[in-house]
Design an enzyme around this catalytic site. Structure first.
Site, mmCIF file in Angstrom:
data_model
loop_
_atom_site.group_PDB
_atom_site.id
_atom_site.type_symbol
_atom_site.label_atom_id
_atom_site.label_comp_id
_atom_site.label_asym_id
_atom_site.label_seq_id
_atom_site.Cartn_x
_atom_site.Cartn_y
_atom_site.Cartn_z
ATOM 1 N N PHE A 213 0.859 -1.190 -0.109
ATOM 2 C CA PHE A 213 0.146 0.138 -0.002
ATOM 3 C C PHE A 213 0.815 1.136 0.044
ATOM 4 O O PHE A 213 0.146 2.259 -0.241
ATOM 5 C CB PHE A 213 -0.958 -0.102 1.219
ATOM 6 C CG PHE A 213 -0.360 0.401 2.464
ATOM 7 C CD1 PHE A 213 -0.060 1.739 2.777
ATOM 8 C CD2 PHE A 213 0.451 -0.519 3.297
ATOM 9 C CE1 PHE A 213 0.441 2.235 4.112
ATOM 10 C CE2 PHE A 213 0.950 -0.006 4.417
ATOM 11 C CZ PHE A 213 0.982 1.144 4.875
ATOM 12 N N LYS B 173 -1.554 -6.882 -9.314
ATOM 13 C CA LYS B 173 -2.604 -7.031 -8.238
ATOM 14 C C LYS B 173 -2.334 -5.777 -7.310
ATOM 15 O O LYS B 173 -1.302 -5.949 -6.479
ATOM 16 C CB LYS B 173 -2.736 -8.346 -7.645
ATOM 17 C CG LYS B 173 -4.234 -8.328 -6.587
ATOM 18 C CD LYS B 173 -3.625 -8.975 -5.359
ATOM 19 C CE LYS B 173 -3.005 -8.289 -4.193
ATOM 20 N NZ LYS B 173 -3.727 -7.174 -3.488
ATOM 21 N N CYS C 270 9.706 1.744 3.251
ATOM 22 C CA CYS C 270 10.626 0.580 3.706
ATOM 23 C C CYS C 270 12.179 0.945 3.943
ATOM 24 O O CYS C 270 12.823 0.387 4.529
ATOM 25 C CB CYS C 270 10.581 -0.516 2.671
ATOM 26 S SG CYS C 270 11.112 0.021 1.047
ATOM 27 N N GLU D 180 9.503 -3.773 12.706
ATOM 28 C CA GLU D 180 9.141 -2.745 12.070
ATOM 29 C C GLU D 180 7.866 -2.368 12.477
ATOM 30 O O GLU D 180 6.923 -2.739 12.845
ATOM 31 C CB GLU D 180 8.821 -3.286 10.802
ATOM 32 C CG GLU D 180 8.555 -2.492 9.804
ATOM 33 C CD GLU D 180 8.639 -2.983 8.384
ATOM 34 O OE1 GLU D 180 7.720 -3.934 8.154
ATOM 35 O OE2 GLU D 180 9.147 -2.162 7.356
HETATM 36 P P1 NAD Z 1 1.500 -6.763 3.372
HETATM 37 O O1 NAD Z 1 2.240 -7.994 3.238
HETATM 38 O O2 NAD Z 1 0.157 -6.681 4.176
HETATM 39 O O3 NAD Z 1 0.608 -6.684 1.678
HETATM 40 C C1 NAD Z 1 1.596 -6.765 0.295
HETATM 41 C C2 NAD Z 1 0.634 -7.299 -0.640
HETATM 42 O O4 NAD Z 1 0.443 -8.771 -0.242
HETATM 43 C C3 NAD Z 1 -0.796 -6.663 -0.596
HETATM 44 O O5 NAD Z 1 -1.158 -6.695 -2.075
HETATM 45 C C4 NAD Z 1 -1.766 -7.770 0.056
HETATM 46 O O6 NAD Z 1 -3.010 -7.695 -0.480
HETATM 47 C C5 NAD Z 1 -0.805 -9.000 -0.242
HETATM 48 N N1 NAD Z 1 -1.006 -10.290 0.532
HETATM 49 C C6 NAD Z 1 -1.234 -10.061 2.160
HETATM 50 N N2 NAD Z 1 -1.268 -11.226 2.568
HETATM 51 C C7 NAD Z 1 -1.126 -11.946 1.725
HETATM 52 C C8 NAD Z 1 -0.889 -13.577 1.761
HETATM 53 N N3 NAD Z 1 -0.822 -14.171 3.010
HETATM 54 N N4 NAD Z 1 -0.749 -14.170 0.513
HETATM 55 C C9 NAD Z 1 -0.508 -13.656 -0.546
HETATM 56 N N5 NAD Z 1 -0.866 -12.064 -0.557
HETATM 57 C C10 NAD Z 1 -0.798 -11.456 0.493
HETATM 58 O O7 NAD Z 1 2.510 -5.260 3.117
HETATM 59 P P2 NAD Z 1 1.817 -3.765 3.064
HETATM 60 O O8 NAD Z 1 1.301 -3.497 4.531
HETATM 61 O O9 NAD Z 1 0.934 -3.566 2.114
HETATM 62 O O10 NAD Z 1 3.066 -2.929 2.967
HETATM 63 C C11 NAD Z 1 3.855 -2.537 3.879
HETATM 64 C C12 NAD Z 1 5.157 -3.407 3.918
HETATM 65 O O11 NAD Z 1 5.799 -3.607 2.758
HETATM 66 C C13 NAD Z 1 6.148 -3.084 4.905
HETATM 67 O O12 NAD Z 1 6.644 -4.117 5.533
HETATM 68 C C14 NAD Z 1 7.442 -2.452 3.998
HETATM 69 O O13 NAD Z 1 8.457 -2.369 4.736
HETATM 70 C C15 NAD Z 1 7.294 -3.364 3.024
HETATM 71 N N6 NAD Z 1 7.623 -2.651 1.949
HETATM 72 C C16 NAD Z 1 9.116 -3.232 1.455
HETATM 73 C C17 NAD Z 1 9.671 -2.678 0.330
HETATM 74 C C18 NAD Z 1 10.653 -3.092 -0.186
HETATM 75 O O14 NAD Z 1 11.231 -2.640 -1.270
HETATM 76 N N7 NAD Z 1 11.819 -3.920 0.621
HETATM 77 C C19 NAD Z 1 9.087 -1.519 -0.123
HETATM 78 C C20 NAD Z 1 7.805 -0.952 -0.041
HETATM 79 C C21 NAD Z 1 7.318 -1.708 1.245
#
Ligand code: NAD
Length: 484
Positions: free
Chosen positions: A151, A175, A283, A384
């Site tokens: 997000f 997605k 992140c 985090e």
């Molecule tokens: P999230 O893991 O909750 O969700 C990410 C995506 O995965 C969403 O599209 C969600 O619908 C999907 N999803 C959630 N649970 C799932 C499952 N069990 N199986 C398959 N798909 C699933 O993450 P978020 O809250 O949207 O984003 C924040 C996180 O992203 C933070 O931890 C941040 O550090 C990380 N992030 C990392 C980077 C990087 O480059 N390392 C960049 C941006 C964000």
């Protein structure tokens, strides 16, 4: 106004999802529901994969220069709707409008780099590897790829992948996050206008179930995931179990090390942007300051004074310096961490709880928060938080700072503030993190470099962006020939 239910974009057409359920999308500054993201079904995922699969053959045979022209058109379309894109990001996510503009710029930069793919896709050859025998390596697209996005950079993150994937001749499915899907939906309106053949790019709204359907589908060759560490780890394993290639960028806990010789007047604004920019939901956000020796006292005072002055509010107001958290749940999680820090014995120097924004009683705001006397074993130092909470840990020297950084399970980013080339060299050499900043608070790689990450911050070997992207989205085929 009734919030609209977003549509999917499959096979070059906008289609209403048949899903019975939808996720509510909120404006986090006001708490209002502004859209609904359908939780698309496995059948809808199947339709997108079928469309992408059917489009692949003709698209791979399209000369790279012609594919690149679509990227040039897309860039023009994105520039034309730049401000609208930024406003949509702020409205769905909460980040301040200038940060949203930065995000759109970064998305465009990836399209610009993909405009150069015809040159980047060239292979290499050697004559006479044996007498009269030549060998060449060619790069070929693989098939259908998918992106499962987070997000926090809802417009940019899928663009770490999509321009490279389709520029290399693959077809693609995004997605978006169900929390902030609107800017990606707007970008797909532009992709629609860019005149790509139907099926080359597809958008399927949804949450976990939709992502799982993509991961299980045999027609998907590879997955780019960005999100939290537990989900990244699970997706990496699931993708491997289904025989797909995967690159999974994950969570972080980033340290900002300040040496006694650092120029504090320059460092403090950098540290503030790192910790409180996007309300800490990056992140690459710095979430711990490791203050070395004599840096500790003066730094602490300056940080608290400057953070206390940050104006919190609706990100669309140009004078606001920090917006709300993206969701009510995120706000509650961050408030929970503040309570936990207090319970663990850290000292609260600046308290962001109970911040009020006149005219926005229902927004998901938490003000800048700074803890002092944080110890590395505390939850607020290890986990985090993904919010505007900064912990300060005094350390004796650079070795101790590096021990804390390298002892963390995460390895996304680390920064050093110093005047010493020797300290900088030591730091960049020894820190087990993928993105290193030297007098830079947010070490965000531009599109020609990989977005790196190590340990629990990344699962895979080829990262997003840069040369890694081209390798991820191609197979290298070797041809050895002899003519009689
Ligand atoms: P999230 O893991 O909750 O969700 C990410 C995506 O995965 C969403 O599209 C969600 O619908 C999907 N999803 C959630 N649970 C799932 C499952 N069990 N199986 C398959 N798909 C699933 O993450 P978020 O809250 O949207 O984003 C924040 C996180 O992203 C933070 O931890 C941040 O550090 C990380 N992030 C990392 C980077 C990087 O480059 N390392 C960049 C941006 C964000």
């Amino acid at each position: 106004m009734t919030p609209q239910t977003l549509r999917n974009y499959i096979d070059g057409r906008w289609t209403a999802s048949e899903a019975a359920e939808a996720a509510e999308v909120h404006n986090p500054a006001t708490g209002e529901v502004i859209a609904r993201a359908p939780l698309s079904t496995a059948a809808e995922v199947g339709a997108a994969v079928a469309a992408a699969g059917a489009a692949f053959q003709e698209w791979r045979e399209t000369p790279p220069l012609v594919r690149a022209r679509a990227m040039f058109r897309l860039k023009g379309l994105m520039e034309g709707r730049f401000e609208e894109l930024a406003r949509v990001i702020t409205t769905e996510h909460g980040k301040i409008i200038d940060e949203a503009r930065g995000e759109v710029r970064r998305a465009i930069e990836n399209v610009e780099v993909a405009c150069g793919l015809p040159a980047l896709l060239m292979g290499y050859n050697a004559e006479d590897i044996a007498v009269g025998i030549d060998e060449e390596a060619v790069l070929q697209p693989v098939g259908v790829y998918a992106c499962i996005a987070p997000f926090n950079f809802p417009a940019m993150v899928p663009f770490w992948f999509l321009p490279y994937a389709i520029g290399c001749g693959n077809t693609y499915i995004v997605k978006p996050s169900e929390v902030c899907p609107m800017s990606q939906n707007l970008l797909f309106e532009l992709l629609d206008e860019a005149d790509l053949p139907p099926g080359v790019v597809n958008l399927v709204n949804g949450a976990r179930g939709t992502a799982e359907a993509l991961l299980a589908h045999p027609g998907v060759a590879g997955v780019s995931f960005v999100g939290s560490t537990p989900v990244a780890r699970q997706i990496y394993a699931t993708a491997a179990a289904h025989g797909k290639r995967a690159q999974c960028q994950a969570g972080a806990k980033n340290c900002l090390v300040v040496m006694p010789d650092a120029d504090l007047a320059r460092a403090v604004p950098n540290l503030l942007t790192s910790a409180f920019g996007t309300a800490g939901q990056r992140c690459l956000a710095g979430s711990l300051v490791l203050a070395v020796g004599g840096a500790y006292e003066p730094l602490k005072e300056r940080l608290v004074a400057a953070a206390a002055r940050l104006k919190v509010g609706d990100g669309l107001d140009e004078s606001v310096q920090m917006g709300p958290l993206a969701t009510r749940q995120a706000q509650e999680r961050v408030l929970g961490y503040i309570e936990r820090g207090l319970a663990e014995g850290a000292r609260l120097l600046l308290d962001g709880r109970g911040v009020t924004v006149p005219g926005y009683p229902d927004g998901y705001f938490v003000g800048p928060t700074i803890f002092d006397q944080v110890r590395p074993e505390m939850a607020i130092a290890r986990e985090e938080i993904f919010g505007p909470v900064l912990g300060i840990i005094p350390v004796a020297n650079l070795d101790e700072a590096l021990e804390i950084i390298n002892g963390s399970p995460y390895g996304n980013a680390a920064s050093l503030f110093t005047d010493s080339g020797r300290a900088a060299r030591e730091f960049r050499y020894r820190a087990r993190c993928g993105n290193i900043g030297i007098n830079i608070g947010i070490a965000a790689p531009i599109a020609t470099f990989p977005f790196a990450g190590m340990k629990n911050s990344f699962f895979g070997d080829l990262h997003g962006q840069g040369r890694d992207a081209i390798q991820f989205f191609t197979d290298r085929k070797v041809v050895i020939s002899r003519w009689f």
